[in-house]
Design an enzyme around this catalytic site. Sequence first.
Site, mmCIF file in Angstrom:
data_model
loop_
_atom_site.group_PDB
_atom_site.id
_atom_site.type_symbol
_atom_site.label_atom_id
_atom_site.label_comp_id
_atom_site.label_asym_id
_atom_site.label_seq_id
_atom_site.Cartn_x
_atom_site.Cartn_y
_atom_site.Cartn_z
ATOM 1 N N GLU A 126 7.445 -6.995 0.762
ATOM 2 C CA GLU A 126 6.234 -6.863 1.587
ATOM 3 C C GLU A 126 5.259 -8.008 1.296
ATOM 4 O OE1 GLU A 126 5.035 -4.974 3.930
ATOM 5 O OE2 GLU A 126 6.039 -3.042 3.931
ATOM 6 N N SER B 236 -10.272 5.577 -4.510
ATOM 7 C CA SER B 236 -11.230 6.682 -4.637
ATOM 8 C C SER B 236 -10.789 7.771 -5.628
ATOM 9 C CB SER B 236 -11.493 7.306 -3.262
ATOM 10 O OG SER B 236 -10.294 7.779 -2.678
ATOM 11 N N ARG C 140 -10.639 9.899 2.198
ATOM 12 C CA ARG C 140 -10.422 10.513 3.514
ATOM 13 C C ARG C 140 -11.510 11.529 3.816
ATOM 14 N NH1 ARG C 140 -3.781 11.029 3.263
ATOM 15 N NH2 ARG C 140 -3.420 8.767 3.125
ATOM 16 N N LYS D 125 0.864 -1.175 0.000
ATOM 17 C CA LYS D 125 0.000 0.000 0.000
ATOM 18 C C LYS D 125 0.900 1.224 0.000
ATOM 19 C CE LYS D 125 -3.568 2.442 2.546
ATOM 20 N NZ LYS D 125 -4.628 2.349 3.549
ATOM 21 N N LYS E 12 1.490 9.879 5.876
ATOM 22 C CA LYS E 12 1.551 8.463 6.246
ATOM 23 C C LYS E 12 2.825 7.794 5.724
ATOM 24 C CE LYS E 12 -3.465 7.883 6.828
ATOM 25 N NZ LYS E 12 -4.607 6.946 6.668
ATOM 26 N N TYR F 208 -14.891 1.020 -6.953
ATOM 27 C CA TYR F 208 -16.150 1.768 -6.864
ATOM 28 C C TYR F 208 -16.901 1.715 -8.190
ATOM 29 C CZ TYR F 208 -13.500 3.377 -2.873
ATOM 30 O OH TYR F 208 -12.754 3.395 -1.722
ATOM 31 N N LYS G 251 -2.193 -1.473 -3.762
ATOM 32 C CA LYS G 251 -3.045 -0.288 -3.709
ATOM 33 C C LYS G 251 -2.215 0.962 -3.774
ATOM 34 C CE LYS G 251 -6.146 1.910 -0.448
ATOM 35 N NZ LYS G 251 -6.733 1.818 0.871
#
Length: 326
Positions: free
Chosen positions: A235, A276, A207, A197, A219, A315, A250
């Site tokens: 990972e 998003s 968010r 991610k 982040k 979505y 992602k």
Amino acid sequence: MSFPISRFRRLRKNEAIRKMVAETRIGIDDFIVPIFIMEGRDQKDPIRSMPGYYRFTRDLAVKEAGKLYHQGIKSVLLFVKVPDAKKDNTGREALNPRGLMPATVSDIKNALPELCVMTDVALDPYSSYGHDGIVRKKEILNDPTVKVLAEMSLVHAAAGADFVAPSDMMDGRVLKIREALEQNAFYNTGIMSYSAKYSSCFYGPFRDVLDSAPAFGDKKTYQMDFANSREAIREALSDQEEGADIIMVKPALAYLDIISQIKQSVNVPLAAYNVSGEYAMVKAAAKKGWIDESRAIMEILTGIKRAGADLIATYFAYDFIRMTSG
Ligand code: PBG
């Protein structure tokens, strides 16, 4: 074989032939549909930066899940919006067995036992700092956060979640979650891990939906640097070793190379999260008449699958259903 023995255009001659030789097909089984849930009753709020998308109260979220299920969707991924008054630094509300997430999970599973219900596991919607972990002196603590994530996973599993989906990017959380699930006899609760991610601007609209933007900093000490790809493989391999049943990359679009490389490296199913901001860009350009929305959506979803994704959290599932049914 070279020209004229080989003419590529023979296989492009008409729609029937093109369909016959298509190497990638997308279908309703490929999708995981995110659902946003808020407190209250009988209400749905449109999301400004995600046209066509809503936050639902728990009762309407169950109805929505039912609609999707009857249209052929196999899986939903649940996110909750937590009121400010219930946020703190330790994510206490995340462990509430009567909280919005477990309550919605059990309602959906009762109504639709065959629908695969996945839950977001991360502290940011519950955090007064909007971070995915417990904060001390502006540092996001790894190990204490992992403990909470494991407990949170147990709450979701007890409510009936089929998969927990840790999206936090703390180190070692898949192992601790797997151990906690095994110790508590949730042998068949799966883990879909957000393994690679990236720290991305494409989460912006999300968010807003959950009111979960970080209150300070960014982040980057836990989400990955978008300059890196070998690190993504490490990972993914370590999450596979720690017991992840499904691995996720992602965002999707700027990361098709990562999807493709991880597909070569792991043996578990691979998901990609078409996030998003990727949705918002298409919707905005289409609204201005600058892009053909339906064609853009099909091209994007097919591209993600062609890169190697077995599953796509997106979505656009609603648009896909609209375009392909009758
Ligand atoms: C947070 C989380 C995020 C998304 C899913 N889980 C945002 C973030 O990391 O800040 C983004 C999803 C999207 O943008 O569609 N744990």
